[in-house]
Design a protein around this motif. Sequence first.
Motif, short mmCIF file in Angstrom:
data_model
loop_
_atom_site.label_atom_id
_atom_site.label_comp_id
_atom_site.label_asym_id
_atom_site.label_seq_id
_atom_site.Cartn_x
_atom_site.Cartn_y
_atom_site.Cartn_z
N HIS A 190 28.04 41.99 45.22
CA HIS A 190 26.97 42.07 46.23
C HIS A 190 25.84 42.14 45.60
N HIS B 50 31.66 35.29 51.10
CA HIS B 50 30.93 34.14 50.74
C HIS B 50 30.63 33.49 52.09
N THR C 267 30.42 34.26 55.37
CA THR C 267 29.82 34.74 56.56
C THR C 267 28.54 35.62 56.19
N LEU C 268 28.45 36.40 54.82
CA LEU C 268 27.51 37.37 54.83
C LEU C 268 26.04 36.59 54.66
N ARG C 269 25.17 37.18 55.23
CA ARG C 269 23.86 36.70 55.58
C ARG C 269 22.75 37.58 55.84
N ALA C 270 21.60 37.47 55.37
CA ALA C 270 20.52 38.45 55.62
C ALA C 270 20.11 38.43 57.20
N CYS C 271 19.74 39.08 57.94
CA CYS C 271 19.45 38.76 59.33
C CYS C 271 18.56 39.90 59.86
#
Length: 199
Positions: A21, A168, A170-174
């Motif tokens: 992470h 890997h 789907t994780l994204r800053a939003c």
Amino acid sequence: MPNIFAFEEFVPVVHPSAFVHPNAAVTGNVVIGRDVYVGPGAAIRGDWGGVVIEDGCNVQENCVVHMFPGVTVVLEESAHIGHGAVVHGARIGRNALIGMNAVVMDNAVVGAGCIVGALCFVPSGMEIPERKVVVGNPAKVVKDVSDEMLAWKTEGTRLYQGLPGRLHATLRACEPLPEVPAERREQVAGYRTWRETKG
């Protein structure tokens, strides 16, 4: 990008399928294997010694893995280190579970297939045979890990072994939404706690 730091001549080695992470910190002489999950807030410090995290392990949120000088900490394949646990200079056996906020001290060996309870304190040098349930402060072996219990633990670890790929992908800053959308989907449980399996 994760917080991964070289220390002196040691650069951490992280298998591409592992997920560290961005809010975790990995430093120095650390080797992280295939399908490993390292959660936010985890600190894995290979500055005075080494850390080997074998395939399929998970090191959850706010865990600390460290050692005295010259020692290598080993988390054997599929070891499961629960939220907030500390592993200091110890060896954790294959498919063992270290419960939330447990502490495993220097030169302790937790055998394969063991389950160490939440908040347990495993003192320095303690050697726990394979497939034992361990609880308390100081740690005490209270019973054997049954086949049913080991299967439950293994299933829980499989959830974490699948998590790196999902992160890997789907994780994204939003930006947060101002309110819950009407079409927000339900999450599927897909796993039951040990208490639920017995109830």
